[in-house]
Design a protein around this motif. Sequence first.
Motif, PDB file in Angstrom:
ATOM      1  N   ASP A 134      19.212   3.945  -7.726  1.00 20.04           N
ATOM      2  CA  ASP A 134      18.395   2.997  -6.966  1.00 20.04           C
ATOM      3  C   ASP A 134      16.975   2.943  -7.507  1.00 20.04           C
ATOM      4  O   ASP A 134      16.373   1.868  -7.600  1.00 20.04           O
ATOM      5  CB  ASP A 134      18.385   3.387  -5.493  1.00 20.04           C
ATOM      6  N   LYS A 135      16.432   4.089  -7.887  1.00 18.88           N
ATOM      7  CA  LYS A 135      15.046   4.126  -8.348  1.00 18.88           C
ATOM      8  C   LYS A 135      14.859   3.412  -9.677  1.00 18.88           C
ATOM      9  O   LYS A 135      13.884   2.670  -9.867  1.00 18.88           O
ATOM     10  CB  LYS A 135      14.560   5.582  -8.451  1.00 18.88           C
ATOM     11  N   ILE A 136      15.771   3.610 -10.636  1.00 20.19           N
ATOM     12  CA  ILE A 136      15.553   2.936 -11.923  1.00 20.19           C
ATOM     13  C   ILE A 136      15.830   1.439 -11.803  1.00 20.19           C
ATOM     14  O   ILE A 136      15.234   0.640 -12.530  1.00 20.19           O
ATOM     15  CB  ILE A 136      16.376   3.569 -13.064  1.00 20.19           C
ATOM     16  N   VAL A 137      16.724   1.049 -10.887  1.00 22.33           N
ATOM     17  CA  VAL A 137      16.936  -0.383 -10.658  1.00 22.33           C
ATOM     18  C   VAL A 137      15.665  -1.013 -10.105  1.00 22.33           C
ATOM     19  O   VAL A 137      15.253  -2.094 -10.536  1.00 22.33           O
ATOM     20  CB  VAL A 137      18.116  -0.620  -9.695  1.00 22.33           C
ATOM     21  N   ARG A 138      15.017  -0.333  -9.173  1.00 21.23           N
ATOM     22  CA  ARG A 138      13.832  -0.888  -8.530  1.00 21.23           C
ATOM     23  C   ARG A 138      12.587  -0.799  -9.403  1.00 21.23           C
ATOM     24  O   ARG A 138      11.794  -1.742  -9.472  1.00 21.23           O
ATOM     25  CB  ARG A 138      13.563  -0.179  -7.204  1.00 21.23           C
ATOM     26  N   PHE A 139      12.406   0.324 -10.059  1.00 23.96           N
ATOM     27  CA  PHE A 139      11.112   0.589 -10.696  1.00 23.96           C
ATOM     28  C   PHE A 139      11.168   0.787 -12.209  1.00 23.96           C
ATOM     29  O   PHE A 139      10.122   0.808 -12.853  1.00 23.96           O
ATOM     30  CB  PHE A 139      10.458   1.823 -10.070  1.00 23.96           C
ATOM     31  N   GLY A 140      12.359   0.964 -12.780  1.00 26.83           N
ATOM     32  CA  GLY A 140      12.427   1.258 -14.210  1.00 26.83           C
ATOM     33  C   GLY A 140      12.132   2.721 -14.464  1.00 26.83           C
ATOM     34  O   GLY A 140      12.869   3.607 -14.041  1.00 26.83           O
ATOM     35  N   ASP A 141      11.034   3.014 -15.155  1.00 29.18           N
ATOM     36  CA  ASP A 141      10.618   4.400 -15.396  1.00 29.18           C
ATOM     37  C   ASP A 141      10.159   5.038 -14.090  1.00 29.18           C
ATOM     38  O   ASP A 141       9.376   4.437 -13.340  1.00 29.18           O
ATOM     39  CB  ASP A 141       9.460   4.444 -16.394  1.00 29.18           C
ATOM     40  N   VAL A 142      10.636   6.252 -13.819  1.00 29.41           N
ATOM     41  CA  VAL A 142      10.239   6.998 -12.621  1.00 29.41           C
ATOM     42  C   VAL A 142      10.177   8.483 -12.965  1.00 29.41           C
ATOM     43  O   VAL A 142      10.818   8.927 -13.915  1.00 29.41           O
ATOM     44  CB  VAL A 142      11.237   6.791 -11.452  1.00 29.41           C
ATOM     45  N   PRO A 143       9.414   9.284 -12.220  1.00 31.92           N
ATOM     46  CA  PRO A 143       9.395  10.724 -12.483  1.00 31.92           C
ATOM     47  C   PRO A 143      10.759  11.347 -12.168  1.00 31.92           C
ATOM     48  O   PRO A 143      11.365  11.039 -11.146  1.00 31.92           O
ATOM     49  CB  PRO A 143       8.324  11.254 -11.520  1.00 31.92           C
ATOM     50  N   ILE A 145       4.786  -0.516  -7.806  1.00 31.99           N
ATOM     51  CA  ILE A 145       4.537   0.812  -7.232  1.00 31.99           C
ATOM     52  C   ILE A 145       3.412   0.678  -6.220  1.00 31.99           C
ATOM     53  O   ILE A 145       2.386   0.046  -6.498  1.00 31.99           O
ATOM     54  CB  ILE A 145       4.168   1.818  -8.335  1.00 31.99           C
ATOM     55  N   PRO A 146       3.570   1.245  -5.025  1.00 31.13           N
ATOM     56  CA  PRO A 146       2.530   1.098  -3.993  1.00 31.13           C
ATOM     57  C   PRO A 146       1.174   1.618  -4.459  1.00 31.13           C
ATOM     58  O   PRO A 146       1.080   2.627  -5.170  1.00 31.13           O
ATOM     59  CB  PRO A 146       3.081   1.930  -2.831  1.00 31.13           C
ATOM     60  N   THR A 147       0.113   0.948  -4.043  1.00 30.18           N
ATOM     61  CA  THR A 147      -1.230   1.329  -4.479  1.00 30.18           C
ATOM     62  C   THR A 147      -1.619   2.722  -4.005  1.00 30.18           C
ATOM     63  O   THR A 147      -2.347   3.438  -4.692  1.00 30.18           O
ATOM     64  CB  THR A 147      -2.252   0.307  -3.959  1.00 30.18           C
ATOM     65  N   GLN A 148      -1.149   3.129  -2.838  1.00 33.78           N
ATOM     66  CA  GLN A 148      -1.464   4.470  -2.332  1.00 33.78           C
ATOM     67  C   GLN A 148      -0.967   5.534  -3.293  1.00 33.78           C
ATOM     68  O   GLN A 148      -1.646   6.540  -3.535  1.00 33.78           O
ATOM     69  CB  GLN A 148      -0.837   4.649  -0.958  1.00 33.78           C
ATOM     70  N   GLU A 149       0.213   5.312  -3.877  1.00 32.99           N
ATOM     71  CA  GLU A 149       0.770   6.281  -4.829  1.00 32.99           C
ATOM     72  C   GLU A 149      -0.041   6.307  -6.113  1.00 32.99           C
ATOM     73  O   GLU A 149      -0.256   7.367  -6.705  1.00 32.99           O
ATOM     74  CB  GLU A 149       2.231   5.940  -5.134  1.00 32.99           C
ATOM     75  N   LEU A 150      -0.515   5.145  -6.541  1.00 32.88           N
ATOM     76  CA  LEU A 150      -1.332   5.079  -7.748  1.00 32.88           C
ATOM     77  C   LEU A 150      -2.678   5.768  -7.542  1.00 32.88           C
ATOM     78  O   LEU A 150      -3.230   6.365  -8.476  1.00 32.88           O
ATOM     79  CB  LEU A 150      -1.558   3.619  -8.142  1.00 32.88           C
ATOM     80  N   SER A 160       0.831  -1.212   0.000  1.00 25.62           N
ATOM     81  CA  SER A 160       0.000   0.000   0.000  1.00 25.62           C
ATOM     82  C   SER A 160       0.863   1.259   0.000  1.00 25.62           C
ATOM     83  O   SER A 160       0.471   2.288  -0.552  1.00 25.62           O
ATOM     84  CB  SER A 160      -0.927   0.006   1.215  1.00 25.62           C
ATOM     85  N   SER A 161       2.060   1.181   0.602  1.00 25.39           N
ATOM     86  CA  SER A 161       2.931   2.364   0.669  1.00 25.39           C
ATOM     87  C   SER A 161       4.368   1.907   0.844  1.00 25.39           C
ATOM     88  O   SER A 161       4.653   0.721   1.015  1.00 25.39           O
ATOM     89  CB  SER A 161       2.516   3.271   1.833  1.00 25.39           C
ATOM     90  N   GLY A 162       5.293   2.868   0.793  1.00 27.25           N
ATOM     91  CA  GLY A 162       6.698   2.578   1.047  1.00 27.25           C
ATOM     92  C   GLY A 162       7.330   1.777  -0.063  1.00 27.25           C
ATOM     93  O   GLY A 162       7.213   2.108  -1.242  1.00 27.25           O
ATOM     94  N   ALA A 163       8.044   0.721   0.312  1.00 18.44           N
ATOM     95  CA  ALA A 163       8.689  -0.217  -0.628  1.00 18.44           C
ATOM     96  C   ALA A 163       9.690   0.470  -1.549  1.00 18.44           C
ATOM     97  O   ALA A 163       9.909   0.031  -2.684  1.00 18.44           O
ATOM     98  CB  ALA A 163       7.641  -0.956  -1.445  1.00 18.44           C
ATOM     99  N   GLY A 164      10.313   1.536  -1.078  1.00 18.81           N
ATOM    100  CA  GLY A 164      11.320   2.219  -1.881  1.00 18.81           C
ATOM    101  C   GLY A 164      10.805   3.390  -2.687  1.00 18.81           C
ATOM    102  O   GLY A 164      11.597   4.155  -3.253  1.00 18.81           O
ATOM    103  N   TRP A 165       9.485   3.562  -2.755  1.00 15.40           N
ATOM    104  CA  TRP A 165       8.921   4.702  -3.495  1.00 15.40           C
ATOM    105  C   TRP A 165       8.862   5.903  -2.538  1.00 15.40           C
ATOM    106  O   TRP A 165       7.808   6.375  -2.141  1.00 15.40           O
ATOM    107  CB  TRP A 165       7.545   4.351  -4.047  1.00 15.40           C
ATOM    108  N   THR A 166      10.031   6.384  -2.153  1.00 12.57           N
ATOM    109  CA  THR A 166      10.145   7.511  -1.226  1.00 12.57           C
ATOM    110  C   THR A 166      11.066   8.550  -1.836  1.00 12.57           C
ATOM    111  O   THR A 166      12.033   8.218  -2.530  1.00 12.57           O
ATOM    112  CB  THR A 166      10.710   7.056   0.129  1.00 12.57           C
ATOM    113  N   TRP A 167      10.784   9.833  -1.529  1.00 21.45           N
ATOM    114  CA  TRP A 167      11.450  10.924  -2.235  1.00 21.45           C
ATOM    115  C   TRP A 167      12.021  11.987  -1.290  1.00 21.45           C
ATOM    116  O   TRP A 167      12.468  13.041  -1.739  1.00 21.45           O
ATOM    117  CB  TRP A 167      10.451  11.576  -3.206  1.00 21.45           C
ATOM    118  N   THR A 168      12.029  11.680   0.006  1.00 16.19           N
ATOM    119  CA  THR A 168      12.493  12.668   0.984  1.00 16.19           C
ATOM    120  C   THR A 168      13.932  13.082   0.720  1.00 16.19           C
ATOM    121  O   THR A 168      14.260  14.279   0.738  1.00 16.19           O
ATOM    122  CB  THR A 168      12.377  12.096   2.411  1.00 16.19           C
TER     123      THR A 168
END
Length: 583
Positions: free
Chosen positions: A135-144, A561-566, A89-97
């Motif tokens: 780290d982000k492209i390794v985990r998720f591929g395309d990212v903002p 990608i966490p569902t909360q972000e979607l 639902s959240s987290g899992a590396g999709w963090t931008w702090t």
Amino acid sequence: MKTYKVFAISLLALGLSACNDDYLERYPLSELAPENYFLTAAELQNYTNAFYTELPDALAIHYNTPNQADDEARNTLASEIRGTRETPSSGAGWTWTELRQINFYLENSHKCQDEAARLKYDGIARFFRAYFYFDKIVRFGDVPWYDSVLEIDDEGLFKTRDSRKLVFSNMLEDIDFAIANGQTAKSGQLITKWTALALKSRMCLFEGTFRKYHGLGDWEPILEEAAKASEELINSGVYSVYKSNATTAYHELFIAEDAITSEMILARQYNAAVPYVHSANFYILSASYGRPGMQKSLVNSYLMKDGTRFTDINNYQTMQFFEEMQNRDPRLSQTVRTPGYKRIGSAETSVPDFATSVTGYQYIKYVLASTFDAGQSTNDMPIFRYAEVLLNFAEAKAELGTLTQADIDKSIKLLRDRVDMPNLDLQAANSNPDNYLRTEYANSTKGANEGVILEIRRERRIELVKEGHRYRDLLRWKEGARLEKPFYGMYFPGVGQYDLDKDGKLDLVIYEGTTPTRLPGVQYQKLGELVLENGTSGGRIVNLPDILKKWDEQKDYFYPIPTQELQLNKNLTQNPGWDQTGT
């Protein structure tokens, strides 16, 4: 004696060594008033010191799964290895702090009139932005891609994912800036020009090979950048392969209280006085944390001392511990317990402990004397090591088809020279590719350069074992399916008594039924708790035989990608194969 520990201090507080601590007390990091800060070199340094916490700690380097991937067996497995990941639902590396803090700095550093200082610390900030996005492209591929600070109501927060190619292009701009403006003085604890070159070497090798093996195109220019960055660092002469004695030098790198900076480009530093310590001894030697052990397939990959292949020996599959450990690449006996092993500070020899290692191949890499067993280890941990750069250089050139024997002589040869191993021969490797390695890497490049690519993968796996690289290597080579294979350990012909190191003393009893009368100093393993692949007929130890490991080629190369972000951003799309709503 250790001195200033930037990583530890950054973890405790921002800017403890600053000249202007009053600004930091008045304005916490998340609430700094930029008109009152970023005015001096000391303030730029203070702020950028906090970025170092983005770097991995000891746990991530030597222990965390899935980082060790198929190199290591345990009795507890990460969801990535078992194939049981679900959309969170959240987290899992999709963090931008961390990114916001970096961009906040870059938007305000121009207030400092000291241009030399500003360029230096801007370079550090842009190093960390490239590191963050890697780290982000390794985990998720395309990212903002974000290169500015966004407020809560900014429309940019709701943008679509940018393509990994656009993101990587921006990462290259950042890392090239960091290289151009980084300090040239060596430092094992601070970001320098050389650290930036090492990161460029790493991230370009990953991206270039990922694009190649996943069919994304445009991979050649990226691998050329990997080779160029690696070669620039090599030709600088700033770093070298640490050498002392062929039977100890490799091991010494990882038990050193202070990072050996002739080879360690950047290390996570530890100090009991801060206190800032880690638990490598405890995690490796305790029965409570997975009982990690090297896998049989990795043991098989180590060459013989004369450079010939262990797996070319007719009976290699049924060799017992003592025999299989004779006359091997010296790095094997400097990574796991082998016959004659003596722990640091002890005059007694020690055989593998099956209570704390599920395969019997028990690690000694990072393990200090028993006085550190309670979780107080202070040996520094590698983040960027010159050996990796040498391997990156050779692999990038091999994948491009431009590798020469001279390239091998300035890279792989140096690593083998450390342990008095014969050099890799380009022509011999390509004329006779290793069939065992072919079965290990089903998707490897076929053709004229197949043999040397396989040999470089062998060298990389052995040299960098337990340094946190293996999982990403499997991702970029499109070899994730290797994680489905069973974990195997030592070979035993069946129940019986075993003198593991052939010193004339009984070490291990494998038994069925009633426990035998126990003798002091002898280990007892009941068949069924210690599982052999052929049951009572013996075979290799099988780790977790009842646990199904799965790898989905359609989705498991990326995280969901966490569902909360979607839900918050309707412009985001889920990675292929992962559920949009959370299952």
